[in-house]
Design an enzyme around this catalytic site. Structure first.
Site, PDB file in Angstrom:
ATOM      1  N   GLN A   1       0.792  -1.062  -0.052  1.00  0.00           N
ATOM      2  CA  GLN A   1       0.018  -0.136   0.112  1.00  0.00           C
ATOM      3  C   GLN A   1       0.756   1.127   0.093  1.00  0.00           C
ATOM      4  O   GLN A   1       0.529   2.324  -0.307  1.00  0.00           O
ATOM      5  CB  GLN A   1      -0.900   0.167   1.166  1.00  0.00           C
ATOM      6  CG  GLN A   1      -2.024  -1.062   1.188  1.00  0.00           C
ATOM      7  CD  GLN A   1      -2.856  -1.044   2.291  1.00  0.00           C
ATOM      8  OE1 GLN A   1      -3.087  -2.179   2.839  1.00  0.00           O
ATOM      9  NE2 GLN A   1      -3.303   0.063   2.787  1.00  0.00           N
TER      10      GLN A   1
ATOM     11  N   ARG B   1      -9.559  -0.672   7.323  1.00  0.00           N
ATOM     12  CA  ARG B   1     -10.263   0.395   6.793  1.00  0.00           C
ATOM     13  C   ARG B   1     -10.844   1.665   7.855  1.00  0.00           C
ATOM     14  O   ARG B   1     -11.757   1.758   8.209  1.00  0.00           O
ATOM     15  CB  ARG B   1     -11.508  -0.213   6.162  1.00  0.00           C
ATOM     16  CG  ARG B   1     -12.356   0.509   5.009  1.00  0.00           C
ATOM     17  CD  ARG B   1     -13.453  -0.086   4.505  1.00  0.00           C
ATOM     18  NE  ARG B   1     -13.726   0.627   3.306  1.00  0.00           N
ATOM     19  CZ  ARG B   1     -14.177  -0.018   2.175  1.00  0.00           C
ATOM     20  NH1 ARG B   1     -14.093  -1.132   2.190  1.00  0.00           N
ATOM     21  NH2 ARG B   1     -14.639   0.884   1.243  1.00  0.00           N
ATOM     22  N   CYS B   2      -9.558   2.240   8.285  1.00  0.00           N
ATOM     23  CA  CYS B   2      -9.883   3.234   9.372  1.00  0.00           C
ATOM     24  C   CYS B   2      -8.443   3.705   9.380  1.00  0.00           C
ATOM     25  O   CYS B   2      -7.486   3.509   9.042  1.00  0.00           O
ATOM     26  CB  CYS B   2      -9.889   2.109  10.880  1.00  0.00           C
ATOM     27  SG  CYS B   2      -9.265   2.941  12.378  1.00  0.00           S
TER      28      CYS B   2
ATOM     29  N   GLU C   1     -12.896   4.834   4.481  1.00  0.00           N
ATOM     30  CA  GLU C   1     -13.113   4.115   5.544  1.00  0.00           C
ATOM     31  C   GLU C   1     -14.298   4.655   6.531  1.00  0.00           C
ATOM     32  O   GLU C   1     -14.681   3.958   7.453  1.00  0.00           O
ATOM     33  CB  GLU C   1     -12.079   4.221   6.408  1.00  0.00           C
ATOM     34  CG  GLU C   1     -11.679   5.643   6.853  1.00  0.00           C
ATOM     35  CD  GLU C   1     -10.451   5.816   7.406  1.00  0.00           C
ATOM     36  OE1 GLU C   1      -9.267   5.399   6.819  1.00  0.00           O
ATOM     37  OE2 GLU C   1     -10.092   6.723   8.292  1.00  0.00           O
TER      38      GLU C   1
END
Ligand code: CDP
Length: 806
Positions: free
Chosen positions: A237, A384-385, A760
Site C-alpha cells: 500500500q 479500513r480506518c 473508511e
C-alpha cells in the site's frame, strides 16, 4: 455561435471532472480478467518460498533440523534465523518503534509464527520441504487474555526486552507492558465527574478482527548480482516506504532498489507493514541469484499477518440530568500481540484514538492507553480506518447510547443536544484536535427525516408492548450512529513514518497533443484512483479525464509519497494533484497570454481554456496551449508543460456521517434481520459520487461483517479457532443487507478542492450502528451492553441471560 459549437454544459460534461459519475477506467481490465497481480508474475528461473510455522503459541525452539527437507526434489535451501543472523536480518524494526523476529530466534511467540523459509523450484516442492523440517519445541505458558498480561506472575514473553524499563513510547510498567499514553486534563476531568448529576461506566471491547483482503500478501524479489540491484514486486500500500525500509535494513543503496506495486486485490491496512515473507524472499534471491516468489495462503494471512483492533475500552461519561455531557474518561487496554507492529504515525502509539470525544462538545476529557504484549499475532493495523479512529467511534457511540438509556432519553435527541455546533468550527476538541468543518445537526436531522425516525420509534414501542404481551418473539432495535473521523495523515508537524513526514505527491506531464500522464505517491487497491485522480486534473486544467493517464506504484517513476491507507489519499494526494495542476495552469496562462498577445491579467479561465476578458471570441483552449508549450513559448521560458507538487496538509480533514440501522432479532434463535440501513456521509466536495457510493457499500459490508460475526478468536492454549473462511465470517451477497446512501456537502476549508476522505467512513460509522441496533433491541429487557460480535449464538445467549427464553 453556430449550431455545432458546444454549450458550456457540453464542454463541462466532456471533461468528466469533479462531481461526474465517471465509469471506473480500471474496470476495463478487471472485468476481463486482465488485471496484473503478483501471482500473475512469472520470471525465468523463478523460485518459490514457503514457511515452516509454529504450532505453538509460546515455546522455546530447541532445534531445527533441515536435513530431510533438503533431500526433497526441488528444495534448494532452508533459511532459519541462524542464516539471517549472518546478514544481520534475524530481527527487523517495526513501524511502531519495536523490533520483530523475522524467523523464530530461540522462541516462538504466537501460533503460526514464521520459523523457517524453504526455497524450492516450485510451490509444491517448497510445501513438501516445509513438512520435512523437524523443529523441536518446549512449550511455555501462554497469555491470550490481555487482562492477564500484566499479572505479577505472568510469564515473560519478550526475553529480548528483559531489563528494559522504557521503550519507544516511554516507561514500561511490567515485563509485558509496551507503553502508556495519556492525553487530556486529568484534574479537570476528575472534577467534572465529582460534580456530575449522572455518570455511566462500561467496559466496551472491540474484538480482534482481520482485514482479510481477497488477494493475500505476496511478493517477488529479484536480485541482479551484476548490477547489485534488487527489484521487489509486492502487494504494497506504500511502495516508497517499503523501498526506504529495505534500504535501511538491508543496507542497500536506495537507488538500487526498485519497488513495484502492480494491481492490488484489496488492502484495508493489511498491506501497509513489512512482513517476514518480504525479507525472506529478498534474502533468498540474494543467496540464490534467482527471483523468489512468496505467496501467502488464506490461513497464513488470517493468522500471521496484521490483525486489527483488540481494544478494551473502559469508558465513563459525566453528564447533567438533562443530558448535557460534561466529561469523558477512557482507559484502553490495547492488546498488541507478540510484537508492537502497529502501523501508526511514529508519535502516535494509539493512533488517533484521541478523536474519542467524537462529534460531541465535551468540555473536558482524559484518556489513558496501556499497550501490552500477548501470545497473539502482531499488528494493530487500521482495518479500513484511520489509526484507531474506528475503535474511538465505536467507544463513544456505544457510550452515548448507554448514557441515553440511563437518562431515559432518545439516543438521537441526546446526540443533537451535545453536537459541536456549526458555528463552533474550526473546533478545538478537549483531546487536542482542530476539527476543520462540520454541520452535524443538518446531517442528523436529514437522517431522521428521511428514515422517518419518529415513526420507527413508535413502531418499536408497539412491538415491545406486543412482546411483553407474549404476541411476538421478535424484538426491534434502532441503531443510531453519528461519527466524526479524522483522515489525511498528515501534517508533517505531527505525522511521520520512520522520520519521513507524511506528505504526498503528484507529477503531471502534459504531452503536445493535449494528453498527459499523472503519477502519484499513492497506490490504489480498489479505490479507483485511476478514475478519480484524472477527474481532479480535468476540472483544474480543462483537459478531459479520458486524456489523462494515471500511474501509481512504481518507485522509479512516481514522486515519493507515503501511500494509500487511512483514507489519506484524497485529503493529501488529492490536494497535491490539484496543486500540481494549478502549476500547469499558471504556466499555461503565460503561454496563452503570449499567443493571444495580451497581458496575463487580461485573461480569464473558462472551463477548458483561457479567454480574453471582454473579447469572448479571443480564446485559446488548453489543448492548443499544450501544443504551443512544445513549439512557441514566450521568449525566455523553458518549453514543455509539467509540474510536481509535494503537499504537506495544514490539517487533517474531518468527514462525518449519520447512520441508522433497523434490525429485528428473534430471541429464541438469535437470528437477526437487518431490515433497513441508511448511511448519510459528508466527505466535503465529492469527486465521483458513483465511486463514493461503491466505497460506502464496501465499507458498510465490512462493518456488517465485523459487528455481526467476524472475529479472530483464540482458545486458552493460543490456538486460532477462526483461521479460515469456514469460521471467520466473510459475508457474501446473500447475507449482505441492502444499503441506502445519502449525503450532505460541507467542504474542507483548507483542502484545495474542499474534499475530505471517505473510504473508511462506512466502516467507522457502520460498526456502532449495527452494535447499537442489537443493544437497543435488548435494552428494554434490562440489558446495558452486549459485547460484539453479535452473531446468532451470542444474541441467543444474551436473550437467555436476560431470562426471556421461557
Ligand atoms: O486513501 P483512500 O483512497 O483509501 O481513500 P479516499 O481518499 O477516501 O478515496 C477513496 C476513493 O473515493 C477515491 O477514488 C477517491 O477519489 C474517492 N473520493 C471521492 O470521489 N470524493 C471524495 N470527497 C473522497 C473520496
Amino acid at each position: 455561435m453556430n449550431d455545432m459549437t458546444p454549450t458550456r454544459e457540453q464542454r463541462t460534461a466532456a471533461l468528466e471532472g469533479l462531481g461526474c459519475k465517471r465509469k471506473r477506467v480500471e474496470d476495463v481490465r478487471f472485468t476481463q480478467g486482465k488485471g496484473n497481480y503478483i501471482d500473475d508474475l512469472k520470471l525465468p528461473g523463478m523460485l518459490h518460498g514457503d514457511f515452516v510455522r509454529s504450532p505453538h503459541a509460546h515455546a522455546r525452539v530447541k532445534s531445527i533440523n533441515s536435513d530431510e527437507a533438503l533431500k526433497v526434489p526441488g528444495v534448494l535451501a532452508v533459511i532459519t534465523a541462524e542464516t539471517l543472523k549472518t546478514v544481520n536480518l534475524a530481527w527487523m524494526p517495526t513501524l511502531a518503534g519495536d523490533v520483530q523476529m523475522v524467523l523464530a530466534d530461540a522462541k516462538v511467540l504466537f501460533q503460526n509464527q514464521e520459523v523457517a523459509f524453504v526455497v524450492a523450484t516450485d510451490r509444491y516442492a517448497a510445501d513438501d520441504g516445509v513438512s520435512k523440517v523437524v523443529v523441536e519445541y518446549e512449550p511455555l505458558p501462554v497469555i491470550i487474555d490481555p487482562f492477564k498480561s500484566m499479572a505479577p506472575d505472568a510469564p515473560v514473553l519478550r526475553e529480548d526486552l528483559s531489563g528494559k524499563t522504557s521503550g519507544a513510547h516511554g516507561p514500561r510498567k511490567h515485563h509485558n507492558h509496551i507503553f502508556e499514553w495519556t492525553v487530556g486534563d486529568k484534574e479537570l476531568t476528575d472534577a467534572a465527574f465529582k460534580k456530575a448529576d449522572v455518570t455511566i461506566k462500561e467496559l466496551i471491547s472491540y474484538h480482534r478482527t482481520h482485514p482479510s483482503p481477497l488477494e493475500t500478501c505476496q511478493c517477488v524479489c529479484s536480485f541482479d548480482k551484476i548490477k547489485g540491484e534488487l527489484t521487489i514486486w509486492g502487494t504494497f500500500q506504500a511502495p516508497h516506504v517499503i523501498r526506504t525500509v529495505v534500504s535501511l535494513i538491508a543496507k542497500l543503496p536506495e537507488q538500487k532498489i526498485h519497488v513495484i506495486s502492480p494491481d492490488i486485490g484489496g488492502g484495508f491496512g493489511n498491506k501497509v507493514g513489512a512482513y517476514p515473507g518480504y525479507i525472506c524472499a529478498a534474502v533468498a534471491s540474494i543467496v540464490t541469484g534467482k527471483p523468489v516468489k512468496w505467496v501467502e495462503d488464506r490461513i497464513e494471512n488470517l493468522t500471521a499477518t496484521s490483525f486489527a483492533r483488540d481494544y478494551h475500552m473502559t469508558t465513563e461519561i459525566a453528564a447533567t440530568k438533562d443530558g448535557k455531557v460534561t466529561g469523558l474518561r477512557v482507559h484502553v487496554l490495547a492488546d498488541h500481540g507478540a510484537f508492537d507492529a502497529c502501523a501508526d504515525p511514529s508519535k502516535w502509539p494509539a493512533g488517533f484514538f484521541n478523536i474519542v470525544t467524537g462529534s460531541y462538545d465535551f468540555p473536558v476529557a482524559h484518556l489513558t492507553v496501556d499497550g501490552v504484549y500477548s501470545n497473539k499475532a502482531p499488528g494493530g493495523v487500521a482495518y479500513r480506518c484511520s489509526f484507531r479512529v474506528t475503535e474511538a467511534a465505536y467507544c463513544i457511540e456505544r457510550a452515548m447510547d448507554i448514557l441515553a438509556q440511563k437518562l431515559g432519553m432518545d439516543p438521537a435527541e441526546l446526540r443533537l443536544k451535545n453536537f459541536v455546533r456549526r458555528e463552533q468550527f474550526p473546533y478545538h476538541s478537549a483531546l487536542g484536535w482542530e476539527y476543520d468543518s462540520g454541520d452535524y445537526h443538518t446531517a442528523m436531522r436529514k437522517m431522521m427525516e428521511t428514515t422517518d425516525y419518529a415513526a420507527l420509534r413508535r413502531e418499536q414501542a408497539d412491538k415491545r408492548a406486543a412482546f411483553k404481551r407474549g404476541e411476538t418473539r421478535e424484538i426491534m432495535g434502532l441503531g443510531v450512529s453519528f461519527f466524526t473521523e479524522i483522515v489525511g495523515a498528515g501534517p508533517s508537524k505531527n505525522c511521520d513514518i520512520l522520520g519521513i513526514a507524511m506528505f504526498d505527491s503528484c507529477e503531471i506531464r502534459m504531452h503536445p497533443t493535449g494528453a498527459g500522464i499523472a503519477r502519484m505517491g499513492t497506490k490504489s487497491q480498489g479505490q479507483g484512483h485511476e478514475t478519480t485522480w484524472a477527474q481532479i486534473i480535468a476540472s483544474e486544467i480543462g483537459i478531459p479525464a479520458d486524456n489523462i493517464m494515471v500511474e501509481e506504484g512504481n518507485t522509479d517513476t512516481a514522486p515519493y509519497g507515503l501511500g494509500t491507507y487511512g483514507s489519506r489519499s484524497t485529503p493529501v494526494a488529492g490536494a497535491a494533484i490539484a496543486m500540481a495542476a494549478r502549476k500547469i495552469k499558471a504556466k499555461a496562462q503565460m503561454i496563452a497570454a503570449y499567443k493571444l498577445e495580451v497581458h496575463e491579467d487580461d485573461l480569464e479561465w473558462d472551463i477548458d481554456g483561457f479567454r480574453v476578458k471582454g473579447l469572448p471570441e479571443k480564446f485559446m483552449s488548453m489543448k492548443d496551449i499544450c501544443w504551443a508549450a512544445y513549439n512557441s513559448v514566450p521568449p525566455g521560458m523553458e518549453p514543455g508543460l509539467e509540474a510536481v507538487s509535494y503537499y504537506d496538509p495544514p490539517n487533517m480533514t474531518y468527514p462525518f456521517g449519520a447512520y441508522l440501522c433497523v434490525m429485528d432479532i428473534d430471541v429464541d434463535t438469535g437470528v437477526y434481520k437487518v431490515r433497513r440501513f441508511y448511511a448519510l456521509d459528508d466527505c466535503g466536495t465529492r469527486i465521483n459520487p458513483m465511486i463514493i457510493e461503491g466505497q460506502v457499500h464496501g465499507g458498510l459490508t465490512e462493518a456488517f461483517a465485523i459487528a455481526m460475526g467476524q472475529e479472530i478468536r483464540y482458545d486458552e492454549g493460543g490456538n486460532v479457532v477462526t483461521g479460515s473462511f469456514m469460521d471467520f465470517f466473510m459475508p457474501t451477497a446473500v447475507e449482505t443487507p441492502h444499503w441506502e446512501t445519502d449525503f450532505t456537502v460541507t467542504p474542507s476549508p483548507h483542502h484545495p478542492i474542499g474534499a475530505k476522505g471517505v473510504g473508511e467512513s462506512p466502516n467507522v460509522g457502520g460498526v456502532p450502528a449495527f452494535s447499537n441496533a442489537v443493544n437497543d433491541a435488548f435494552s428494554f429487557l434490562g440489558s446495558t451492553h452486549i459485547q460484539m460480535p453479535h452473531d446468532y449464538w451470542r444474541n441467543w445467549r444474551a436473550a437467555k441471560s436476560l431470562g426471556v427464553l421461557g
